[in-house]
Design a protein around this motif. Structure first.
Motif, PDB file in Angstrom:
ATOM      1  N   ARG A 267       5.036   1.910  -0.013  1.00 19.35           N
ATOM      2  CA  ARG A 267       5.636   2.593  -1.167  1.00 19.35           C
ATOM      3  C   ARG A 267       6.375   3.864  -0.751  1.00 19.35           C
ATOM      4  NH1 ARG A 267       2.885   1.149  -6.365  1.00 19.35           N
ATOM      5  NH2 ARG A 267       1.686  -0.727  -5.938  1.00 19.35           N
ATOM      6  N   SER A 268       5.853   4.557   0.258  1.00 22.01           N
ATOM      7  CA  SER A 268       6.506   5.795   0.685  1.00 22.01           C
ATOM      8  C   SER A 268       7.855   5.540   1.339  1.00 22.01           C
ATOM      9  CB  SER A 268       5.600   6.554   1.663  1.00 22.01           C
ATOM     10  OG  SER A 268       5.534   5.888   2.921  1.00 22.01           O
TER      11      SER A 268
ATOM     12  N   SER B  49      -0.627  -6.096  -7.604  1.00 23.90           N
ATOM     13  CA  SER B  49      -0.408  -4.663  -7.468  1.00 23.90           C
ATOM     14  C   SER B  49       0.368  -4.143  -8.665  1.00 23.90           C
ATOM     15  CB  SER B  49       0.370  -4.372  -6.177  1.00 23.90           C
ATOM     16  OG  SER B  49       0.653  -3.007  -6.061  1.00 23.90           O
TER      17      SER B  49
ATOM     18  N   THR C 121       3.363  -3.899   7.023  1.00 24.78           N
ATOM     19  CA  THR C 121       2.546  -2.682   6.937  1.00 24.78           C
ATOM     20  C   THR C 121       1.060  -3.000   6.936  1.00 24.78           C
ATOM     21  OG1 THR C 121       2.549  -2.678   4.505  1.00 24.78           O
ATOM     22  CG2 THR C 121       4.384  -1.560   5.606  1.00 24.78           C
TER      23      THR C 121
ATOM     24  N   GLY D  71       0.808  -1.218   0.000  1.00 24.77           N
ATOM     25  CA  GLY D  71       0.000   0.000   0.000  1.00 24.77           C
ATOM     26  C   GLY D  71       0.842   1.269   0.000  1.00 24.77           C
ATOM     27  N   ASP D  72       0.185   2.396   0.237  1.00 24.55           N
ATOM     28  CA  ASP D  72       0.866   3.695   0.178  1.00 24.55           C
ATOM     29  C   ASP D  72       1.979   3.799   1.216  1.00 24.55           C
ATOM     30  OD1 ASP D  72      -0.770   4.481  -1.868  1.00 24.55           O
ATOM     31  OD2 ASP D  72      -2.193   5.561  -0.588  1.00 24.55           O
ATOM     32  N   LEU D  73       1.763   3.240   2.420  1.00 22.35           N
ATOM     33  CA  LEU D  73       2.780   3.343   3.461  1.00 22.35           C
ATOM     34  C   LEU D  73       4.055   2.630   3.029  1.00 22.35           C
ATOM     35  CD1 LEU D  73       3.712   4.166   6.260  1.00 22.35           C
ATOM     36  CD2 LEU D  73       2.583   2.132   7.187  1.00 22.35           C
TER      37      LEU D  73
END
Length: 322
Positions: free
Chosen positions: A177-178, A196, A224, A173-175
């Protein structure tokens, strides 16, 4: 004792600062011809050295540029030098102590060396060189190791990955990836329950049925996924079967029992504790750097003159030998 060139030039140093402003193009062009012009997301700033005094006082460097009516901050002399030093070292940035503005400051002075008239640059150059030297000294002695409080930087410090580390992110998810850019020096894998979109610089992708293969491949794990009654005991069991050098679970607190797996298995509580420790350390470093800015600026002032040593003898003053 003779004063340094910088000390003699300081009384003629001027600085104009326009926070969150966009000056007219004509004003920018005029300022660029007068001295150094810095344009960042936080401010537009210009500084230079007034022309050498003649029979009449030197004009305000902003008034003849039709800039006096624009809102902004004016500084001169030692106050201007200290402010510029704080800008160059990132102490005036939104993230205090950041390093990007240092590069912007150096590039702005480089452009000024090409754009400013030779006679004017001859006076400004010693100030610029002193600012850059003092900024380097401040970063080296007071701002080393200043880091942000992002999840990525905190997780990386907790994991302490070795040079041969293979970092597995559980979840795409976004976490997750960041955080990936902070692990560019390591091999990175991702396990995801659902297909994904591809992510650059990911070495291995593991599908949902390949959780055990993923853990066997990895040396360090970052989970995550949110904690839930199904995934939490499942991943706890898997991690006991595939011991890791270190693990961080960003969906659990200590009371969930995850940290009982081993001394190097961390939860959100460890992340928060590290963030608080960093904040205290950062505040101390920034306060020390601000004090050092003031001290370095003061050292650029002219040296006080030493009075001649004389002794009174009757009605005459007789010079004494040293």
């Amino acid at each position: 004792m003779t004063s340094s060139p910088v000390a003699m030039l300081l009384p003629r140093l001027w600085c104009r600062n326009w926070p969150q402003a966009t000056l007219p193009a004509a004003a920018v062009e005029s300022l660029q011809a007068r001295g150094v012009f810095l344009d960042t997301c936080l401010r537009q700033l210009a500084f230079g050295v007034e022309p050498r005094p003649a029979s009449s006082p030197a004009p305000d460097p902003a008034s003849d540029l039709a800039l006096a009516e624009l809102a902004g901050e004016s500084l001169s002399g030692i106050a201007a030098y200290r402010f510029l030093l704080e800008v160059a070292t990132g102490l005036r940035s939104a993230v205090p102590g950041e390093t990007n503005v240092g590069g912007q400051f150096r590039r702005a002075t480089g452009r000024a060396a090409q754009a400013v008239a030779l006679e004017r640059w001859r006076d400004l150059k010693p100030i610029v060189e002193a600012l850059l030297a003092d900024a380097r000294a401040l970063r080296r002695t007071h701002l080393q190791g200043i880091a942000g409080l992002s999840y990525g930087s905190l997780v990386r410090e907790l994991l302490a990955p070795a040079r041969d580390a293979r970092i597995l992110f559980v979840g795409a998810g976004d976490l997750a990836r960041s955080m990936l850019p902070l692990f560019a020096a390591s091999r990175v894998g991702i396990w995801s329950r659902r297909p994904s979109a591809p992510i650059a610089n990911v070495d291995r992708w593991f599908a949902a049925p390949e959780a055990d293969q993923a853990l066997a491949w990895a040396t360090n794990v970052v989970l995550t996924l949110p904690a839930d009654p199904i995934s939490h005991p499942l991943w706890t069991r898997r991690l006991r079967l595939h011991p890791q050098r270190s693990t961080v679970h960003l969906g659990l607190r200590h009371d969930a029992g995850f940290s009982a797996i081993g001394a190097h298995h961390h939860t959100l509580d460890d992340v928060f504790a590290l963030a608080q420790s960093r904040s205290r350390r950062r505040e101390g470093q920034l306060a020390s750097a601000a004090a050092a800015c003031a001290a370095l600026a003061s050292q650029r002032l002219p040296a006080p003159r030493q009075p001649a040593r004389r002794a009174a003898f009757g009605d005459r003053l007789v010079a004494t030998s040293a």
